[in-house]
Design a protein around this motif. Structure first.
Motif, PDB file in Angstrom:
ATOM      1  N   LEU A 127      36.393  81.060  -5.265  1.00 15.26           N
ATOM      2  CA  LEU A 127      35.840  79.816  -5.797  1.00 15.26           C
ATOM      3  C   LEU A 127      36.502  79.436  -7.120  1.00 15.26           C
ATOM      4  O   LEU A 127      36.797  78.263  -7.370  1.00 15.26           O
ATOM      5  CB  LEU A 127      34.328  79.931  -5.987  1.00 15.26           C
ATOM      6  CG  LEU A 127      33.451  79.752  -4.743  1.00 15.26           C
ATOM      7  CD1 LEU A 127      31.988  79.832  -5.120  1.00 15.26           C
ATOM      8  CD2 LEU A 127      33.746  78.428  -4.057  1.00 15.26           C
ATOM      9  N   SER A 186      38.905  75.954  -7.960  1.00 15.35           N
ATOM     10  CA  SER A 186      38.191  74.987  -8.789  1.00 15.35           C
ATOM     11  C   SER A 186      39.087  73.824  -9.185  1.00 15.35           C
ATOM     12  O   SER A 186      38.644  72.675  -9.283  1.00 15.35           O
ATOM     13  CB  SER A 186      37.621  75.671 -10.034  1.00 15.35           C
ATOM     14  OG  SER A 186      38.657  76.179 -10.858  1.00 15.35           O
ATOM     15  N   THR A 191      30.200  73.552  -2.791  1.00  8.75           N
ATOM     16  CA  THR A 191      29.923  74.587  -3.781  1.00  8.75           C
ATOM     17  C   THR A 191      28.440  74.948  -3.796  1.00  8.75           C
ATOM     18  O   THR A 191      28.068  76.122  -3.853  1.00  8.75           O
ATOM     19  CB  THR A 191      30.364  74.131  -5.181  1.00  8.75           C
ATOM     20  OG1 THR A 191      31.764  73.820  -5.151  1.00  8.75           O
ATOM     21  CG2 THR A 191      30.114  75.210  -6.217  1.00  8.75           C
TER      22      THR A 191
END
Length: 600
Positions: A157, A161, A243
């Motif tokens: 993650l 980003s 997310t």
């Protein structure tokens, strides 16, 4: 024509040399920080070996983050002052990458911390009392436990980003750099370049043909690029929904609000309360129509000043008025305000390539800089006072809190700024004796309330609707976004969507739709500020002391708790209802003046 950057006097430019004296010093620090971040992954797996390692790694992460933020502020502000300069576009890209690299390097931190039991943590606090200084910081981490993924997943993650931010970054480049608006005529008949900076001034023209031409010219460009803007917004929404789902939140809204310990009910209460008071907005729109003498009021008439009083401020006059107005908050506050002017914290004038709008920025180690695009209007005086509220909030917080608590949540951010606006309104109304100028101030307040409480809640409804639509599988095409926005606009203003076709494209020009559930806080903040301003003006010295304590609190407590200590309960609808009472009171006064025919 809009001036180039080098044609503007240094007296009207912010002084970013107080961050890094030269670009080469910035580059050297960037190189050092990148190198130190490279050494971080070797710490993976050791965070909770002991109280000592927990403290050491926590302080290392915070210290590096402090330096990353300083680098980011310099690069982003250099880019904002002239987005056509390729070097600062490069700096902006590099610091965005730096953020991603930092996040990836410390991706192990939260998963490892979450494997720590409360019993172990309690013992660590005994073994290493210095950990107690980070008590609220760790408490917030424990609350996120069910939303933190494995170390490997956190690394992924963190690594993507930068990709997830592509929609917002593309929007910024397109909207601030690549888009060229047509030439239009101003009030004097002179051909000028339409820009983000002068658009609102043109919309405030007393000449309807000027307003209409500027309005249609602006939205002709957004209509032309509507499909591209839809794609950038859809990309942003998908990233936020993905997310949130990945982190086991029920929605992107829950994810955004829970990070600051704000119940979703606060959002719903705002929307419900504003919708219940939409008749007040319709009443104000009807008054506008009557005063302007227009049978077919259009959206391009919504910003037209009702007053014919030429109540304007040069920047120099606005500086004096700002200082005089905010003196009520005490000598310490006033001294900081004066420093901001003396030490060039403010980038005042519009220039070619400059980012549109206004903001307050900076980091823990810098001045609380402000960006403006100054026009000699009453509205710009309010903008200056507004951004000064942000900057003073930042200054008080950074001087009072350690770095770990040296910022404040976005939920609190708009309260200090709009408290200043409310104080300015009361100050001006108390000073004014003639009916015409009083009419102008009341007009400005009602327009500000419309633009902040009603308009931002309209935005909040739109933002939540598109997130829910995407989560349900709806494709956010420009046609879908246009229809949704047009329907909401008609509900709020009571003006036919069919007769105002251009307004359907307004969503495309709103940068705040990329800020992840930010806009609702303008509305809640304005309403809370109404209560705080009343305490400051009519209350006791203790009320003013409590307000300054709110400014100093930073992130040392949850936002709702900080506001409760300042005297406002934001879990209730009462503060909103009270704000609408002020709106109605001032609307009645304006209606009374109009009925008597005294506003001319």
């Amino acid at each position: 024509m809009v001036k180039k950057r080098d044609e503007i006097s240094d007296a009207y430019k912010w002084d970013l040399t107080t961050i890094f004296e030269t670009d080469s010093l910035f580059e050297a620090e960037l190189t050092r920080v990148l190198s130190e971040i490279d050494d971080v992954p070797k710490l993976s797996g050791t965070l909770i070996d002991s109280a000592e390692t927990l403290l050491t790694i926590t302080e290392l992460e915070l210290a590096l983050m402090q330096r990353v933020e300083k680098l980011y502020v310099y690069a982003s502000m250099k880019n904002d002052q002239d987005t056509t300069v390729s070097l600062y576009q490069e700096y902006q890209a590099k610091v965005t990458g730096l953020y991603a690299k930092f996040s990836e390097a410390f991706a192990f931190y939260e998963p490892e911390f979450m494997s720590l039991s409360q019993e172990q943590f309690a013992q660590f606090n005994i073994d290493k009392p210095k950990l107690q200084a980070y008590g609220h910081f760790f408490a917030q981490l424990f609350e996120k436990k069910q939303h933190v993924l494995s170390s490997a997943e956190e690394v992924i993650l963190a690594g993507i980003s930068e990709v997830f931010g592509a929609g917002a970054e593309t929007f910024e480049v397109l909207d601030n750099t690549d888009i060229v608006f047509p030439m239009v005529q101003d009030d004097t008949g002179q051909e000028i370049q339409l820009s983000h900076g002068n658009y609102i001034s043109l919309m405030e023209s007393p000449k309807r043909e000027v307003r209409q031409a500027a309005y249609e010219a602006l939205y002709s460009v957004y209509a032309q690029y509507q499909h591209t803007y839809a794609k950038t917004l859809q990309t942003n929404v998908k990233a936020q929904n993905f997310t949130a789902k990945t982190r086991h939140y029920a929605s992107a809204r829950q994810a955004a609000m829970s990070s600051h310990h704000i119940p979703e009910a606060v959002y719903d209460t705002l929307v419900d309360t504003v919708n219940a008071h939409l008749p007040l907005l319709h009443r104000y729109i009807k008054l506008r129509q009557d005063v302007l003498g227009i049978d077919d009021l259009k959206m391009y008439d919504v910003y037209a000043p009702l007053s014919k009083t030429d109540y304007k401020f040069t920047y120099e006059a606005a500086v004096i008025k700002t200082q005089d107005t905010l003196a009520i908050l005490g000598q310490d506050y006033l001294d900081k305000v004066k420093r901001s002017f003396k030490e060039n914290w403010i980038d005042v004038q519009e220039n070619k390539g400059k980012r549109s709008g206004a903001y307050s920025g900076g980091s823990y180690d810098t001045n609380a800089f402000m960006l403006l695009n100054w026009q000699d209007t009453l509205d710009n005086l309010f903008t200056l006072v507004h951004e000064m509220g942000h900057s003073m909030h930042s200054s008080f917080t950074r001087e009072s809190q350690p770095y770990v608590y040296g910022d404040y949540s976005i939920f609190l951010a708009e309260i200090a700024s709009t408290t200043n606006e409310n104080i300015l309104t009361e100050t001006l109304l108390n000073e004014v004796t003639d009916v015409q100028t009083r009419f102008a101030i009341l007009n400005h307040f009602l327009d500000g309330f419309r633009g902040t409480v009603f308009r931002q809640t309209q935005f909040a409804e739109f933002e939540h609707a598109i997130h829910e639509a995407d989560a349900a599988g709806t494709v956010l095409t420009s046609a879908y976004l246009n229809t949704l926005y047009a329907e909401l606009n008609e509900k709020y203003y009571g003006l036919s969507a069919q007769e105002n076709p251009e307004i359907q494209y307004e969503w495309a020009r709103i940068p705040h739709f990329y800020y992840n559930y930010y806009v609702f806080q303008y509305a809640t903040g304005f309403a809370a500020a109404s209560a705080l301003a009343d305490k400051i003006i009519t209350g006791s010295e203790q009320d003013r002391a409590d307000y300054l304590d709110y400014l100093r609190a930073g992130a040392s407590d949850y936002p709702l708790a900080v506001m409760a200590k300042a005297g406002v309960d934001m879990t209730s609808s009462d503060y909103l209802t009270d704000a609408f009472k002020v709106f109605e009171k001032r609307l009645i006064e304006l209606e009374t003046i109009v009925k008597k025919g005294e506003q001319i």
